[in-house]
Design an enzyme around this catalytic site. Structure first.
Site, PDB file in Angstrom:
ATOM      1  CE  LYS A  19      -2.714  -0.095   3.459  1.00  0.00           C
ATOM      2  NZ  LYS A  19      -3.050   0.905   4.470  1.00  0.00           N
ATOM      3  NE  ARG A  93      -6.582   1.266   9.969  1.00  0.00           N
ATOM      4  CZ  ARG A  93      -5.426   0.998  10.534  1.00  0.00           C
ATOM      5  NH1 ARG A  93      -5.404   0.414  11.729  1.00  0.00           N
ATOM      6  NH2 ARG A  93      -4.286   1.289   9.930  1.00  0.00           N
ATOM      7  NE  ARG A 127       8.638  -6.083   6.946  1.00  0.00           N
ATOM      8  CZ  ARG A 127       7.694  -5.157   6.963  1.00  0.00           C
ATOM      9  NH1 ARG A 127       7.558  -4.346   5.935  1.00  0.00           N
ATOM     10  NH2 ARG A 127       6.891  -5.038   8.001  1.00  0.00           N
ATOM     11  NE  ARG A 160       9.335  -4.082  12.243  1.00  0.00           N
ATOM     12  CZ  ARG A 160       8.356  -3.248  11.942  1.00  0.00           C
ATOM     13  NH1 ARG A 160       8.326  -2.054  12.468  1.00  0.00           N
ATOM     14  NH2 ARG A 160       7.398  -3.601  11.104  1.00  0.00           N
ATOM     15  NE  ARG A 171       0.538  -5.996  11.870  1.00  0.00           N
ATOM     16  CZ  ARG A 171       1.518  -5.617  11.036  1.00  0.00           C
ATOM     17  NH1 ARG A 171       2.588  -6.382  10.889  1.00  0.00           N
ATOM     18  NH2 ARG A 171       1.413  -4.493  10.361  1.00  0.00           N
TER      19      ARG A 171
END
Length: 223
Positions: A19, A93, A127, A160, A171
């Site tokens: 995004k 949202r 990542r 992370r 999530r």
């Protein structure tokens, strides 16, 4: 005489869907201001505005920030750029927030990036970050020269919490549950345009071509 129409657009997509990259390209190509709800919320907390303090109080108590407060914060910011075209990212949202936005502005189009959750999971869990500098590596397409170590300092890389597999799954599930009603809301209004794929560089040309057509037709209607 052709009057230039001020464009109001929204971009939606789960975390890791590309995004941010697509938003940057839309801003550069079409001259829309990229408005990030996250940046607005952080600024309000930092500046200790009345709404920012209310929001921080909710967060500190582990409560969800009420839709009314979220909507007021975002709409206050949008009013400052009333004469600019914008691309809103991260808001709305919930359907209640979408209705509040609709009451203030006519939304021309909603871009929805539909990237398979498996692709996103692979992308995010690959990542690794050098915390001190913020340098981010990806074991698939941008790996460090030495596995697990930062290229510049040689210090260890860490994953992370947000990028750990169990967190990513949670999530994505939360996004799906919360956002599907909003997508349906915009779908029913005829302004939702969904772009599916696994690679941002392959999705982007379709987004760009659609927006050229969309914005051109809006300008002609105003002429």
């Amino acid at each position: 005489m052709v009057v230039q129409r001020v464009i109001r657009a929204v971009i939606m997509g789960p975390p890791g869907s590309g995004k941010g990259t697509v938003s940057g390209r839309i801003s550069k190509t079409f001259g829309l201001k990229h408005v990030s709800s996250g940046d607005i919320l952080r600024a309000n907390i930092k500046e200790q505005t009345e709404l920012g303090l209310l929001m921080k109080s909710c967060i500190d108590q582990g409560q969800l920030v009420p839709d009314a407060i979220m909507s007021r914060i975002i709409l206050n910011d949008l009013r400052r750029i009333d004469h600019s075209g914008w691309l809103l990212d991260g808001f709305p949202r919930t359907v209640s927030q979408a209705e509040a936005l609709d009451n203030a502005y006519m939304i021309d189009t909603v871009i929805n990036l539909n990237v398979p959750f498996l692709t996103i999971k692979e992308r995010l869990t690959s990542r690794w970050t050098h915390i001190a500098s913020g340098r981010v590596y990806n074991t698939d397409f941008n790996p460090p020269k030495v596995t697990g170590l930062d290229d510049v300092t040689g210090e260890p890389l860490v994953q992370r919490d947000d990028d750990k597999p169990e967190t990513v799954t949670r999530r994505l599930k939360g996004y799906e549950t919360q956002t599907e009603p909003v997508l349906e809301y915009y779908r029913s209004k005829g302004v939702l345009e969904t772009f599916s794929g696994t690679e941002t560089n392959k999705i982007w040309p379709h987004v760009e071509a659609f927006l050229h057509r969309k914005f051109s037709s809006l300008s002609q209607r105003v002429a």
